[in-house]
Motif scaffolding. Structure first.
Motif, short mmCIF file in Angstrom:
data_model
loop_
_atom_site.label_atom_id
_atom_site.label_comp_id
_atom_site.label_asym_id
_atom_site.label_seq_id
_atom_site.Cartn_x
_atom_site.Cartn_y
_atom_site.Cartn_z
N ASN A 1 1.85 2.58 6.92
CA ASN A 1 0.05 3.69 7.33
C ASN A 1 0.82 4.50 6.23
OD1 ASN A 1 -0.13 2.54 10.02
ND2 ASN A 1 1.89 3.80 11.08
N GLY A 2 0.76 4.30 5.21
CA GLY A 2 0.65 5.37 4.04
C GLY A 2 0.18 4.24 2.29
N ASN A 3 1.21 4.64 1.26
CA ASN A 3 0.70 4.54 0.19
C ASN A 3 1.57 3.27 -0.13
OD1 ASN A 3 -1.21 6.28 0.29
ND2 ASN A 3 -0.19 7.99 -0.89
N THR A 4 1.34 2.72 -0.89
CA THR A 4 2.17 1.12 -1.30
C THR A 4 1.95 0.81 -2.49
OG1 THR A 4 1.87 0.26 0.20
CG2 THR A 4 2.38 -1.12 -0.76
N TYR A 5 3.19 1.22 -3.49
CA TYR A 5 2.73 1.43 -5.35
C TYR A 5 4.20 0.14 -5.66
CZ TYR A 5 2.20 5.63 -4.66
OH TYR A 5 1.34 7.74 -3.36
N VAL A 6 3.16 -0.42 -6.57
CA VAL A 6 3.30 -1.94 -6.64
C VAL A 6 3.97 -1.81 -8.75
CG1 VAL A 6 3.46 -4.33 -7.43
CG2 VAL A 6 2.74 -3.18 -5.46
N SER A 7 4.69 -1.58 -8.89
CA SER A 7 4.97 -1.46 -10.80
C SER A 7 5.47 -3.02 -11.19
CB SER A 7 6.66 -1.20 -10.36
OG SER A 7 6.51 -1.04 -12.35
N GLY A 8 3.95 -3.85 -11.48
CA GLY A 8 4.52 -5.17 -12.21
C GLY A 8 3.34 -5.81 -11.43
N LYS A 9 2.98 -7.38 -11.36
CA LYS A 9 2.50 -8.34 -11.22
C LYS A 9 1.66 -8.27 -9.61
CE LYS A 9 1.25 -11.87 -13.28
NZ LYS A 9 1.57 -13.12 -14.60
N THR A 10 1.74 -8.67 -8.92
CA THR A 10 1.25 -8.90 -7.69
C THR A 10 0.73 -9.70 -7.92
OG1 THR A 10 0.99 -6.64 -6.60
CG2 THR A 10 -0.06 -8.17 -5.73
N ILE A 11 0.77 -10.93 -6.65
CA ILE A 11 0.05 -12.12 -6.74
C ILE A 11 0.09 -12.78 -5.32
CG2 ILE A 11 0.02 -14.75 -6.60
CD1 ILE A 11 2.34 -14.84 -9.06
N LEU A 12 -1.40 -12.83 -4.91
CA LEU A 12 -1.83 -13.28 -3.32
C LEU A 12 -2.32 -13.85 -3.23
CD1 LEU A 12 -3.28 -8.98 -3.35
CD2 LEU A 12 -1.09 -10.37 -2.24
N ASN A 13 -1.78 -15.26 -2.21
CA ASN A 13 -2.40 -16.14 -2.59
C ASN A 13 -3.62 -16.25 -1.45
OD1 ASN A 13 -0.89 -17.45 -4.42
ND2 ASN A 13 0.73 -17.46 -3.20
N SER A 14 -4.17 -15.82 -0.72
CA SER A 14 -5.38 -15.85 -0.16
C SER A 14 -5.84 -14.74 0.27
CB SER A 14 -4.66 -16.04 1.82
OG SER A 14 -5.03 -16.49 2.71
N ASP A 15 -7.19 -15.03 0.82
CA ASP A 15 -8.21 -13.40 1.08
C ASP A 15 -7.50 -12.36 1.04
OD1 ASP A 15 -9.95 -15.61 0.91
OD2 ASP A 15 -10.08 -15.31 2.76
N VAL A 16 -8.02 -11.85 0.43
CA VAL A 16 -7.85 -9.83 -0.11
C VAL A 16 -9.49 -8.84 1.02
CG1 VAL A 16 -7.15 -7.64 -1.07
CG2 VAL A 16 -6.38 -10.13 -1.18
N THR A 17 -9.06 -8.37 2.13
CA THR A 17 -9.60 -7.52 2.27
C THR A 17 -9.14 -6.58 2.25
OG1 THR A 17 -10.29 -9.05 4.62
CG2 THR A 17 -11.51 -6.74 4.60
N MET A 18 -9.99 -5.35 2.19
CA MET A 18 -10.42 -3.87 1.98
C MET A 18 -11.22 -3.18 2.17
SD MET A 18 -8.87 -3.20 -2.38
CE MET A 18 -9.51 -5.00 -3.50
N ASN A 19 -11.03 -2.38 3.45
CA ASN A 19 -12.08 -0.66 3.90
C ASN A 19 -12.23 0.32 3.18
OD1 ASN A 19 -11.91 -3.16 6.23
ND2 ASN A 19 -10.63 -2.69 7.02
N GLY A 20 -11.71 -0.05 2.15
CA GLY A 20 -12.22 1.01 0.99
C GLY A 20 -12.35 0.95 -0.24
N LYS A 21 -12.48 1.91 -1.58
CA LYS A 21 -12.89 1.54 -2.59
C LYS A 21 -11.62 1.05 -3.62
CE LYS A 21 -14.15 5.21 -5.08
NZ LYS A 21 -14.53 6.09 -5.48
N LEU A 22 -12.43 -0.14 -4.81
CA LEU A 22 -11.04 -0.32 -5.46
C LEU A 22 -11.36 0.06 -6.58
CD1 LEU A 22 -9.17 -2.56 -6.55
CD2 LEU A 22 -11.47 -4.26 -6.62
N SER A 23 -10.53 1.08 -7.20
CA SER A 23 -10.63 2.27 -8.60
C SER A 23 -9.83 1.06 -9.04
CB SER A 23 -10.37 3.25 -8.35
OG SER A 23 -11.50 3.57 -7.28
#
Length: 87
Positions: free
Chosen positions: A14-36
């Motif tokens: 229920n908060g922010n997620t910070y990733v430093s480096g590469k992120t690999i997602l092997n399935s569908d991704v759903t976002m309910n807001g903006k992608l910047s």
């Protein structure tokens, strides 16, 4: 934590997620807001847009360009070109 984290079920955050480096997602991704993004975006497949596509000053919606269009090179029309100043 300096190792791997393996989760075998759902995760809710229920908060922010910070990733430093590469992120690999092997399935569908759903976002309910903006992608910047700050850098380039590469997609190796189709892009489906349910609303308007705005590129600079041009607005594309349902294969209609709303506003002026400028072409710096050749334009090819395979079927029909209709120019209607009243349209």
């Amino acid at each position: 934590m300096n190792g791997k984290l393996a989760i075998r079920s759902d995760v809710s955050m229920n908060g922010n997620t910070y990733v430093s480096g590469k992120t690999i997602l092997n399935s569908d991704v759903t976002m309910n807001g903006k992608l910047s993004t700050v850098g380039d975006v590469s997609m190796n497949g189709n892009l489906k847009i349910g609303g308007q596509l705005i590129v600079g000053q041009l607005i594309y919606e349902a294969a209609v360009t709303l506003g002026d269009a400028k072409f710096e090179n050749r334009v090819f029309v395979a079927n029909e070109l209709v120019i209607d100043p009243n349209g």
